[in-house]
Structures are given as structure tokens and as C-alpha cells.
Design a protein around this motif. Sequence first.
Motif, PDB file in Angstrom:
ATOM      1  N   LEU A  59       0.829  -1.211   0.000  1.00  0.00           N
ATOM      2  CA  LEU A  59       0.000   0.000   0.000  1.00  0.00           C
ATOM      3  C   LEU A  59       0.861   1.258   0.000  1.00  0.00           C
ATOM      4  N   ARG A  60       2.136   1.106   0.294  1.00  0.00           N
ATOM      5  CA  ARG A  60       3.121   2.193   0.242  1.00  0.00           C
ATOM      6  C   ARG A  60       2.800   3.304   1.242  1.00  0.00           C
ATOM      7  N   THR A  61       2.513   2.901   2.461  1.00  0.00           N
ATOM      8  CA  THR A  61       2.310   3.789   3.615  1.00  0.00           C
ATOM      9  C   THR A  61       1.367   4.949   3.337  1.00  0.00           C
ATOM     10  N   PRO A  62       0.094   4.662   3.072  1.00  0.00           N
ATOM     11  CA  PRO A  62      -0.863   5.756   2.874  1.00  0.00           C
ATOM     12  C   PRO A  62      -0.990   6.621   4.126  1.00  0.00           C
ATOM     13  N   ASP A  63      -1.518   7.836   3.924  1.00  0.00           N
ATOM     14  CA  ASP A  63      -1.631   8.793   5.027  1.00  0.00           C
ATOM     15  C   ASP A  63      -2.529   8.289   6.147  1.00  0.00           C
ATOM     16  N   LEU A  64      -3.612   7.631   5.777  1.00  0.00           N
ATOM     17  CA  LEU A  64      -4.646   7.228   6.730  1.00  0.00           C
ATOM     18  C   LEU A  64      -5.133   5.844   6.338  1.00  0.00           C
ATOM     19  N   VAL A  65      -5.122   4.911   7.281  1.00  0.00           N
ATOM     20  CA  VAL A  65      -5.527   3.533   6.993  1.00  0.00           C
ATOM     21  C   VAL A  65      -6.683   3.147   7.910  1.00  0.00           C
ATOM     22  N   HIS A  66      -7.801   2.754   7.295  1.00  0.00           N
ATOM     23  CA  HIS A  66      -8.905   2.147   8.043  1.00  0.00           C
ATOM     24  C   HIS A  66      -8.548   0.665   8.229  1.00  0.00           C
ATOM     25  N   VAL A  67      -8.468   0.198   9.459  1.00  0.00           N
ATOM     26  CA  VAL A  67      -8.235  -1.229   9.689  1.00  0.00           C
ATOM     27  C   VAL A  67      -9.409  -1.794  10.480  1.00  0.00           C
ATOM     28  N   GLN A  68      -9.711  -3.051  10.197  1.00  0.00           N
ATOM     29  CA  GLN A  68     -10.777  -3.758  10.903  1.00  0.00           C
ATOM     30  C   GLN A  68     -10.215  -5.060  11.474  1.00  0.00           C
ATOM     31  N   GLU A  69     -10.918  -5.593  12.464  1.00  0.00           N
ATOM     32  CA  GLU A  69     -10.571  -6.836  13.167  1.00  0.00           C
ATOM     33  C   GLU A  69      -9.282  -6.696  13.965  1.00  0.00           C
ATOM     34  N   ILE A  70      -9.124  -5.558  14.615  1.00  0.00           N
ATOM     35  CA  ILE A  70      -8.075  -5.390  15.616  1.00  0.00           C
ATOM     36  C   ILE A  70      -8.581  -6.005  16.924  1.00  0.00           C
ATOM     37  N   GLN A  71      -7.882  -7.009  17.417  1.00  0.00           N
ATOM     38  CA  GLN A  71      -8.279  -7.640  18.673  1.00  0.00           C
ATOM     39  C   GLN A  71      -7.636  -6.923  19.863  1.00  0.00           C
ATOM     40  N   ASP A  72      -8.175  -7.217  21.038  1.00  0.00           N
ATOM     41  CA  ASP A  72      -7.606  -6.634  22.247  1.00  0.00           C
ATOM     42  C   ASP A  72      -6.232  -7.239  22.536  1.00  0.00           C
ATOM     43  N   ARG A  96      -0.528   8.857   9.712  1.00  0.00           N
ATOM     44  CA  ARG A  96       0.818   9.399   9.727  1.00  0.00           C
ATOM     45  C   ARG A  96       0.771  10.834  10.249  1.00  0.00           C
ATOM     46  N   PRO A  97       1.223  11.092  11.471  1.00  0.00           N
ATOM     47  CA  PRO A  97       1.087  12.436  12.047  1.00  0.00           C
ATOM     48  C   PRO A  97       1.919  13.491  11.323  1.00  0.00           C
ATOM     49  N   ASP A  98       2.858  13.056  10.478  1.00  0.00           N
ATOM     50  CA  ASP A  98       3.585  14.037   9.672  1.00  0.00           C
ATOM     51  C   ASP A  98       2.768  14.520   8.485  1.00  0.00           C
ATOM     52  N   ARG A  99       1.623  13.853   8.219  1.00  0.00           N
ATOM     53  CA  ARG A  99       0.848  14.179   7.027  1.00  0.00           C
ATOM     54  C   ARG A  99      -0.624  14.466   7.304  1.00  0.00           C
ATOM     55  N   ILE A 100      -1.163  13.949   8.384  1.00  0.00           N
ATOM     56  CA  ILE A 100      -2.591  14.143   8.670  1.00  0.00           C
ATOM     57  C   ILE A 100      -2.802  14.120  10.175  1.00  0.00           C
ATOM     58  N   LYS A 101      -3.817  14.866  10.632  1.00  0.00           N
ATOM     59  CA  LYS A 101      -4.073  14.953  12.065  1.00  0.00           C
ATOM     60  C   LYS A 101      -5.575  14.980  12.312  1.00  0.00           C
ATOM     61  N   LEU A 102      -5.976  14.553  13.516  1.00  0.00           N
ATOM     62  CA  LEU A 102      -7.359  14.702  13.944  1.00  0.00           C
ATOM     63  C   LEU A 102      -7.668  16.194  14.076  1.00  0.00           C
ATOM     64  N   ALA A 103      -8.828  16.598  13.532  1.00  0.00           N
ATOM     65  CA  ALA A 103      -9.201  18.012  13.502  1.00  0.00           C
ATOM     66  C   ALA A 103      -9.926  18.410  14.784  1.00  0.00           C
ATOM     67  N   GLY A 104      -9.657  19.618  15.250  1.00  0.00           N
ATOM     68  CA  GLY A 104     -10.355  20.141  16.409  1.00  0.00           C
ATOM     69  C   GLY A 104      -9.788  19.618  17.712  1.00  0.00           C
ATOM     70  N   ASN A 105     -10.526  19.879  18.775  1.00  0.00           N
ATOM     71  CA  ASN A 105     -10.054  19.539  20.122  1.00  0.00           C
ATOM     72  C   ASN A 105     -10.997  18.612  20.876  1.00  0.00           C
ATOM     73  N   ARG A 134      -5.295  17.802   6.752  1.00  0.00           N
ATOM     74  CA  ARG A 134      -3.940  17.573   6.279  1.00  0.00           C
ATOM     75  C   ARG A 134      -2.971  18.491   7.012  1.00  0.00           C
ATOM     76  N   VAL A 135      -1.849  17.935   7.430  1.00  0.00           N
ATOM     77  CA  VAL A 135      -0.770  18.737   8.000  1.00  0.00           C
ATOM     78  C   VAL A 135      -0.178  19.597   6.881  1.00  0.00           C
ATOM     79  N   GLY A 136      -0.060  20.895   7.141  1.00  0.00           N
ATOM     80  CA  GLY A 136       0.469  21.793   6.124  1.00  0.00           C
ATOM     81  C   GLY A 136      -0.534  22.190   5.072  1.00  0.00           C
ATOM     82  N   GLY A 137      -1.801  21.803   5.282  1.00  0.00           N
ATOM     83  CA  GLY A 137      -2.844  22.158   4.334  1.00  0.00           C
ATOM     84  C   GLY A 137      -3.497  23.471   4.681  1.00  0.00           C
TER      85      GLY A 137
END
Length: 623
Positions: A337-350, A409-418, A467-470
Motif C-alpha cells: 500500500l506504500r504507507t498511505p496517510d490514513l488507513v482504516h483497519v478492521q478486526e483489531i483484537q484486544d 501518519r502524524p507528519d501528514r494528517i491529524k485529527l481536527a479540532g479539540n 492535512r498537515v500543512g494544508g
Amino acid sequence: MKGMRRSYVLNLLGAFTTLASWASATAITDIQGSAFLSPLNGKTVTNVQGIVTAKGTSGFWIQGPASSDIRVSNGVSVFTSTKTILSQVALGDMITLNGVVNEFHSSVDVLSVTEIDSPTNIKVLSSNNAVTPVVLGVDRIPPTQLYSALDTGSDGFLSVPSNVSQIETVNAALSPNNFGIDFFESLEGQLVTVPNPSVLNFPNSFGEIWVHGDWPVTGKNARGGLTLTADVNGIADLNPEVIIVGAPLDGTKNPGVAIGTKLSTITGVVHYQFGFYYVLPLTAPTVVTVEGGVGPTTISPNSTNPCVVALGDYNVDNLSPNVAHLPAVATHIAQFLRTPDLVHVQEIQDNDGSGDHGIVSANVTLQTLVNAIAAASGGVQYAFVDVDPVNDQDGGEPGGNIRQAYLYRPDRIKLAGNSPVGGSLDATAVFTDTDGKIGLTFNPGRIDPTNAAWLDSRKSLAAVWERVGGNGERLFTVNVHHTAKLGGTSEQGNPRPPVNEGVDQRTAQVGLVAAFVNSVLAKDASANVAVAGDFNEFVQTTSAFTSFTGILTEIDEVVGIPAVERYTFAFNMNHEQLDHIFISSAIALRPVQVEHVHVNQAAPNVSARASDHDPSVASIQLC
């Protein structure tokens, strides 16, 4: 046959020894008849004459003179596990016998096998007789779209409601030129040849292999599988022109195969068991050619354009810190996938995987994964965020507490707001924050998590990003993993349309996601929204996705991915798409890309897969 029966059926074309007529003889064609059920079911038959075409541990098959009516098979299974009876016959023997006609069912949801039970008075009239098999693709050609005339409704096979009628209740005359189930039923018990088989899926746990032979097919993808598609009228095509290769009758073993493998020509009998029509080979085929692997996505990562976001989506199959496939998953994300900015993953176990000890946190699982990605990528660092479920309330492997999570990837994308991260039962909502931008009350947060539609299922996880820097453009995402397809009926089973277990719940779940998206669009009609994950449903089940109409479009459709290449999963005979990315009109109007990276369906064997799902990667623009 009964119990662990792997019975065998053969079709005879060619010379058949002529015998003097018997006063009370019963022809095999009279036993089979032109419908699904034998007109002689439950009757005692005498002097049934045929050549032994195959023999197994639970009986043998005989074939008599053919009928001019292609609906009528001239082969039949003779059920017996008595060794003294089995020892009386050999392949090529012309015999007569008496017995009782039986339509054997293993359950009400599957079709019956027409057989002769309790064989007696077996007489060998001659030996070393030859039987010429029906060559599929030459003598008879399977239909390529429809399974049954009873698959009515706007979506055909996938129509809702299901189980509106049952094949054996209707017991219609066969229509073998039009319907796949009818086609193979008309060959039940006959000897056939499958020329140059192409493998459609990995072997199942019994070593059985789905194939098509050298005949016309639909849905053929570049890998060599057959993809679930739809015709111009939207009627689903689930590829009825295939057959499953069962255990060879001579005790040899089917080879290990991968999708796209080519096999040597198979001759065997057509037999119905375990809900499907099989060819039971006289001997095991051999591997002729194999397919190679696949390369990484061609979608370029790390765009310098601040409007571009690379999205990944991957069901990582019950991932916990110590599972063997975690390094492979990390390699897929890093190198394929070549390290995309944001990855949705499913079936993460505890953190303790399937151990049911009350642990719900998955921080160790996710940290182990992002560490492995960093190692596989040469140092790309991901952060992660998820919401813990209530213990043992979200389905999946008991104790595993599977959930969706975001890798970013926090160098490229971040959660918006607080806004804070939501809790298990906190419903996130759209609001206008202090700087006038649309945000979420919990980020990420679950969509209406106490709604009954999520019972024993994963709750969809919404988030909003920048986007970081957007320039501050926001992206709303929803990470979905809808309730599983468990407990349905077979493609070639008795209920029509087949039971699509859980479709009503999945439809309700799609509706909840749609309501959330509508709440975003009500605040900003040009909002950027991407909904991605494992929907556990096909878009050809159009009734399940009706609530997305007018608000979201599948990205494959926007990009124009060929219909036969839209797959992320292989099940039975079909390549199919359970994992989808839907985008809002604002994104769809800008340049987009998407690829399904078939690292798992192109594995050399089933054990080499990291997951039963293939990941996907997309490039979208926020401005």
C-alpha cells in the motif's frame, strides 16, 4: 452419500451392450425423470441395468442408455457401505440390480441426491465395458448467469426477501440450458470430463477445489478467478457455470493449488453433496501451470499537494500482538500500500487476543503493528486511535473484542479540532466548533452505538481530519465493519433466493451510517466524506445500499474500475467485493484513484495469506 459420503456419478455416451428385455426392468432414466425429484421416489425398482462408472467406499454409480431429453440423466448413485456388496462390482461391469429409490437429504436447506438404496440381486452380465463421458464445453455447455428460475426479485439471486420458495417444493421440470442448478441436476450421476480446469479459489479444508473448464464463462478477472458481477439490468451474476472437484475416488489426493492454477483434464461423476454439485474424479488431477504474485500499488504516496490524502483500507483478520500474520500485514501496509496517510483497519483484537479475560484495550496490538510497519517501511511512523468496545458485545471471535481503528501518519494528517475521543457508548454528533468549522463532539466517536442495529456487531467509527500543512480543509471518515455473513444457505441449495443471513441487520447499519453522513452534509453540502471498511455485503445487493443513494458513490464506480476487477475476497466459486470505499460528491468531482491490491488472493497457498481480505488504497483530494 450418507455421513461422510463423497459419492460419485458418471455419464455414459457411446456403445451400450444390448440385452434381452426384462419383464419388470426399470430404466435409470425412468428413475431420474425430468424434474428435480424422482417420480419413483420411495418405490422398489427391479432389474435396473447399467455399467459401473465409478466406485467409492459408500457405493457406486451406474449408467444406462441415454435419453433424447437432455433434462433426464442416465446415471444414478447406488448407496451401500457393505463391503460384500461393493466387492461384487468393478468399473466397466454391466450389471442389473434391485433396490429402493430414495431422495437423500442431509438437511432441508440442500437438495436431495437421487439414489438407489438397499441394492440386492446384483448380477454381472459382462465386464470391461467402456463408457464415453460427456465433455463439458463440447457436448453440453453450462449456463453462465442464472442459478434458478426461482431467484426472482429485482436483484435476482441476491434479492430480499430470501427463501421465498424452495426448489424441491416446486419441483419444476428442469431447464438445463437456462439455469446452472438445472444443468448440473440433468447430469446427476453421469460420467463427465472437465477439460483444462482453471482454479477459482484455494482448496477448502477437505482439499476440494472450485474450477471452471474450457467453456464460456462470465466475470473472468485478470487473476483467473470469476468475479461476482451484474448484468445490464442489475441482476446479479454469481457464476453458475462452475463445479467443485471432490475427493478422487481412487484414493489419490487433489494437489495443492492457488487461484489461477491450471489443472490437467478431469474425468469423474457428477454428484450432489454438502449443498453443491461436485465432480468426483476417477483419479486426482495434476498441476499444469501456476500464477505469480502481485506487485505494490501504482498509486504514488507522499503527495506534496496539500489537498491530496492517500487512504488505505484493510481487514487484518483477528490481529493481536502475537499472531503469526502480523509481520505480513505490516509488510503489506508498508510495501504494497506504500504507507498511505490514513488507513482504516478492521478486526483489531484486544491485547490478549482470543483470551476472554475482560481485557478490552488494544493499545499493545496497535503499537506492535505500527512498530512492525516502521521496521518494514524503513522508518515511517504511524500513530493510532480507536474506541474500546464493551467487553464481549461486538461479535467476532469470543474474547477478541475486535474493533475498527485508524492508523495515521502524524507528519501528514491529524485529527481536527479539540474534541475528546469517545467512549464505548458515546454517540458522536456533528457540530460547529468555535472557529466556525464543522467538527465532531467525539473525535473519533461511534455512530449511535446503543442502536439495536449494532447488536453483537461492530459500531461504525467516525472521525474528522485535516492535512498537515494544508489549508484547513476537513475530511470526515467512517470506518465500518458490519455484521458477518454467517448461517446463510448455499448458492446451489434448496431455498430460493438463497438465504443471505444478516442482510436485514447490515441494511439497518448502512442506514445508520447514511444518517450520520446526511448530518454532515446538512451542515455543509460540499463536505468531504469517505466511508470505508468491511461492509460484509455486495453492492449487487442493491436493497442493502439504498440509503446511500444521492449522498455517497462507490469510488470504483467513479474511477471506472472494470467490474471483473472489483473484488477483495474469494468465497466458494466467486471473487467478490465485501470491502468498499464510498465518497461524497465533493470528492467524486475531483481527481480520484483506487486500487485493490490482491496480495492475499494472489498468495501461493492459503497458508501464505495474511488475511482472507485484500487491502485497498485510494487517492482523494480535499480541495
